[in-house]
Design a protein around this motif. Structure first.
Motif, PDB file in Angstrom:
ATOM      1  N   LYS A   1       9.372 -11.374  17.150  1.00  0.00           N
ATOM      2  CA  LYS A   1       9.281 -10.003  16.641  1.00  0.00           C
ATOM      3  C   LYS A   1       8.336  -9.984  15.454  1.00  0.00           C
ATOM      4  CE  LYS A   1      12.660  -9.184  13.018  1.00  0.00           C
ATOM      5  NZ  LYS A   1      11.665  -8.901  12.024  1.00  0.00           N
ATOM      6  N   ALA A   2       7.828  -8.796  15.144  1.00  0.00           N
ATOM      7  CA  ALA A   2       7.014  -8.627  13.939  1.00  0.00           C
ATOM      8  C   ALA A   2       7.882  -8.996  12.742  1.00  0.00           C
ATOM      9  CB  ALA A   2       6.524  -7.190  13.848  1.00  0.00           C
ATOM     10  N   THR A   3       7.489  -9.974  11.979  1.00  0.00           N
ATOM     11  CA  THR A   3       8.315 -10.536  10.912  1.00  0.00           C
ATOM     12  C   THR A   3       8.788  -9.500   9.897  1.00  0.00           C
ATOM     13  OG1 THR A   3       7.093 -12.599  11.166  1.00  0.00           O
ATOM     14  CG2 THR A   3       8.434 -12.397   9.204  1.00  0.00           C
ATOM     15  N   ALA A   4       7.958  -8.520   9.562  1.00  0.00           N
ATOM     16  CA  ALA A   4       8.311  -7.544   8.533  1.00  0.00           C
ATOM     17  C   ALA A   4       9.246  -6.439   9.029  1.00  0.00           C
ATOM     18  CB  ALA A   4       7.050  -6.919   7.957  1.00  0.00           C
ATOM     19  N   ASP A   5       9.429  -6.300  10.342  1.00  0.00           N
ATOM     20  CA  ASP A   5      10.260  -5.216  10.877  1.00  0.00           C
ATOM     21  C   ASP A   5      11.743  -5.431  10.607  1.00  0.00           C
ATOM     22  OD1 ASP A   5       7.958  -4.108  11.870  1.00  0.00           O
ATOM     23  OD2 ASP A   5       8.552  -4.182  13.969  1.00  0.00           O
ATOM     24  N   GLU A   6      12.431  -4.351  10.269  1.00  0.00           N
ATOM     25  CA  GLU A   6      13.896  -4.313  10.157  1.00  0.00           C
ATOM     26  C   GLU A   6      14.400  -3.724  11.475  1.00  0.00           C
ATOM     27  OE1 GLU A   6      16.177  -5.048   7.743  1.00  0.00           O
ATOM     28  OE2 GLU A   6      14.749  -5.724   6.227  1.00  0.00           O
TER      29      GLU A   6
ATOM     30  N   GLY B   1      16.339  -8.938  10.499  1.00  0.00           N
ATOM     31  CA  GLY B   1      15.796  -8.408   9.257  1.00  0.00           C
ATOM     32  C   GLY B   1      14.367  -8.796   8.973  1.00  0.00           C
ATOM     33  N   ASN B   2      13.868  -8.234   7.882  1.00  0.00           N
ATOM     34  CA  ASN B   2      12.553  -8.581   7.373  1.00  0.00           C
ATOM     35  C   ASN B   2      12.552 -10.084   7.109  1.00  0.00           C
ATOM     36  OD1 ASN B   2      10.340  -9.096   5.683  1.00  0.00           O
ATOM     37  ND2 ASN B   2      10.413  -7.058   4.802  1.00  0.00           N
ATOM     38  N   GLY B   3      11.579 -10.782   7.630  1.00  0.00           N
ATOM     39  CA  GLY B   3      11.498 -12.233   7.478  1.00  0.00           C
ATOM     40  C   GLY B   3      11.946 -12.985   8.717  1.00  0.00           C
TER      41      GLY B   3
END
Length: 107
Positions: A56-61, A95-97
């Motif tokens: 997943k896009a790392t920054a997405d919540e 979560g983000n990260g």
């Protein structure tokens, strides 16, 4: 039944690039996951349904049940709809990260 083709739990697809076992790829608007490594330009077996832990896009919540989209350039799920393909629902929060998310594909 004369019109029965198969149970739909797998699909044969010929990718244009190498696909690693467990990696996702788009077949048109259908997201599929490779059962085993599939060489470029060779037919292989893929799964079009189920829950998978995928990038997943790392920054997405991501919340449980959120609509997710496949970013075919990044080869990852995202919450961003623009220029991406609807491809599943989040099966767990991420979560983000976090680099991956559990997702029910094609849901």
């Amino acid at each position: 039944m004369k019109n029965y083709v198969q149970d739909g739990k797998t699909i044969t697809f010929t990718p244009t690039a190498l696909v690693a076992s467990g990696a996702a790829v788009l077949a048109g608007a259908l997201l599929i996951v490779a059962i085993a490594e599939v060489p470029a330009n060779e037919p292989g077996e893929f799964v079009p349904e189920g829950v998978f832990e995928l990038p997943k896009a790392t920054a997405d919540e991501v919340a449980v049940g959120a609509q997710l989209y496949w970013d075919d350039t990044a080869k990852a799920f995202t919450t961003t709809a623009t220029d991406n393909t609807p491809a599943g629902k989040a099966w767990a929060a991420a979560g983000n990260g976090d680099a991956s998310v559990a997702v029910k594909i094609n849901a």
